[in-house]
Design a protein around this motif. Structure first.
Motif, short mmCIF file in Angstrom:
data_model
loop_
_atom_site.label_atom_id
_atom_site.label_comp_id
_atom_site.label_asym_id
_atom_site.label_seq_id
_atom_site.Cartn_x
_atom_site.Cartn_y
_atom_site.Cartn_z
N ASP A 1 -0.23 11.97 -9.95
CA ASP A 1 -1.04 13.19 -9.93
C ASP A 1 -0.19 14.42 -10.25
N ARG A 2 0.97 14.54 -9.62
CA ARG A 2 1.82 15.73 -9.83
C ARG A 2 2.46 15.74 -11.21
N LEU A 3 2.82 14.57 -11.72
CA LEU A 3 3.40 14.53 -13.06
C LEU A 3 2.37 14.92 -14.11
N GLN A 4 1.17 14.42 -13.98
CA GLN A 4 0.13 14.75 -14.96
C GLN A 4 -0.25 16.22 -14.92
N LYS A 5 -0.07 16.85 -13.76
CA LYS A 5 -0.31 18.30 -13.64
C LYS A 5 0.94 19.11 -13.99
N ALA B 1 0.82 -1.22 0.00
CA ALA B 1 0.00 0.00 0.00
C ALA B 1 0.85 1.26 0.00
N TRP B 2 1.96 1.24 0.71
CA TRP B 2 2.80 2.45 0.78
C TRP B 2 3.44 2.76 -0.57
N ALA B 3 3.82 1.74 -1.30
CA ALA B 3 4.41 1.95 -2.63
C ALA B 3 3.37 2.51 -3.59
N VAL B 4 2.17 1.99 -3.52
CA VAL B 4 1.08 2.47 -4.37
C VAL B 4 0.76 3.92 -4.03
N ALA B 5 0.74 4.25 -2.74
CA ALA B 5 0.42 5.62 -2.32
C ALA B 5 1.46 6.62 -2.83
N PHE B 6 2.73 6.24 -2.77
CA PHE B 6 3.78 7.12 -3.28
C PHE B 6 3.61 7.34 -4.78
N GLU C 1 5.92 20.96 -6.57
CA GLU C 1 5.69 19.84 -5.67
C GLU C 1 6.68 18.70 -5.94
N LEU C 2 6.90 18.41 -7.21
CA LEU C 2 7.79 17.31 -7.56
C LEU C 2 9.22 17.55 -7.08
N PHE C 3 9.69 18.77 -7.23
CA PHE C 3 11.06 19.07 -6.80
C PHE C 3 11.20 18.97 -5.28
N ASP C 4 10.07 19.02 -4.56
CA ASP C 4 10.07 18.91 -3.10
C ASP C 4 9.44 17.59 -2.65
N TYR C 5 9.57 16.56 -3.51
CA TYR C 5 8.91 15.29 -3.23
C TYR C 5 9.34 14.68 -1.91
N GLU C 6 10.58 14.93 -1.48
CA GLU C 6 11.09 14.30 -0.26
C GLU C 6 10.29 14.69 0.97
N ALA D 1 11.40 17.45 -21.94
CA ALA D 1 10.12 17.80 -22.56
C ALA D 1 9.57 19.11 -22.02
N ASP D 2 10.44 19.93 -21.47
CA ASP D 2 9.99 21.20 -20.88
C ASP D 2 9.30 22.10 -21.91
N ASP D 3 9.68 21.95 -23.18
CA ASP D 3 9.11 22.80 -24.22
C ASP D 3 7.70 22.36 -24.63
N SER D 4 7.28 21.19 -24.21
CA SER D 4 5.90 20.74 -24.47
C SER D 4 5.44 19.89 -23.29
N PRO D 5 5.20 20.55 -22.15
CA PRO D 5 4.94 19.83 -20.89
C PRO D 5 3.66 19.00 -20.92
N SER D 6 3.86 17.72 -21.03
CA SER D 6 2.75 16.77 -21.05
C SER D 6 3.28 15.44 -20.54
#
Length: 258
Positions: A190-194, A179-184, A199-204, A230-235
């Motif tokens: 969620d953050r990648l798709q957004k 469950a903990w692996a799935v939660a992470f 948030e991602l850079f502060d994932y720790e 892919a910074d030039d086309s963030p998806s």
């Protein structure tokens, strides 16, 4: 224009397994035009200064111990591209990113295991790239971003690692993911798709079970190199997700629009 990819390379035995994930990887290359070359960041190639592989032909490195003998007989005879290696270094130099050419090192299993599934004929030139787990996520992302122009030249950029990679937590007999692996991974998805880089850079500190999922970050950070490309086309699109041994995450991400 090719996207960039993050591909989990799992356990070294991926090289001899036959399962849903190996089938997925074997078919993945068919979804894209054949690249002119591949630039790959591997979790198993660590250097304090960004290294760029500049060799004519790569030796296959068997950087694992105690595995079936047949794995040590496997070879992936990838060719390099000296001119492209020089171009990669020039792109990084332009962004004042310290870089060194490496003219000796072969391909570690973080690279060749997945490349052997994607392009079994070894007929696509490869540029091997190191990772530096001691950089900040912003710096790792910036290195990938410096290479984003290569995607317009039909060059495939790959980060090879794993989002949840804690060998001390492996349960060889697990029938369900922990469950903990799935939660992470749920938080990460969620953050990648957004494309929520803050948030991602502060994932720790922000992600649940981050210390358990990423006890040491060398396998996690190839994600930032691939994402930055892919910074030039963030998806961000999740292409595959499963788990081995309870918590070893097998995910594949596509970044950027084709």
């Amino acid at each position: 224009m090719l996207p960039s990819l993050f591909i989990a390379h799992g356990a070294p035995t991926l090289a001899i397994e036959s399962n849903d994930y190996t089938t997925f990887l074997a078919e993945l290359a068919d979804h894209y035009p054949k690249p002119k070359a591949i630039v790959i960041f591997s979790a198993h190639f660590e250097t304090p200064v960004q290294a760029v592989g500049r060799v004519e032909a790569y030796e296959t490195i068997h950087d694992f111990y105690g595995f079936p003998e047949e794995m040590y007989r496997l070879r992936y005879p990838a060719k390099g591209d000296l001119a492209l290696a020089d171009r990669v270094k020039a792109l990084l130099d332009d962004q004042q990113i310290p870089t060194q050419l490496n003219e000796q090192r072969g391909l570690d299993h973080g690279a060749w295991v997945i490349l052997r599934l994607l392009y079994p004929a070894a007929d696509v030139p490869v540029i091997s790239m190191s990772v530096n787990p001691f950089l900040t996520p912003e710096e790792q992302y910036r290195i990938g971003k410096a290479l984003s122009a290569l995607r317009r030249e039909d060059i495939l950029i790959i980060g090879s690692g794993g989002t949840v990679h804690n060998l001390r937590q492996i349960n060889w007999n697990a029938s369900q993911p922990d469950a903990w692996a799935v939660a992470f991974d749920d938080w990460l998805i969620d953050r990648l798709q957004k494309w929520d880089t803050a948030e991602l850079f502060d994932y720790e500190t922000k992600a649940p079970h981050a210390r358990q999922a990423v006890p040491r970050n060398e396998h996690f950070v190839p994600l930032f190199y691939a994402m930055g490309a892919a910074d030039d086309s963030p998806s961000a699109q999740l292409l595959y997700r499963s788990y081995q041994f309870g918590s070893l995450s097998l995910t594949c991400w596509q970044f950027g629009k084709e």
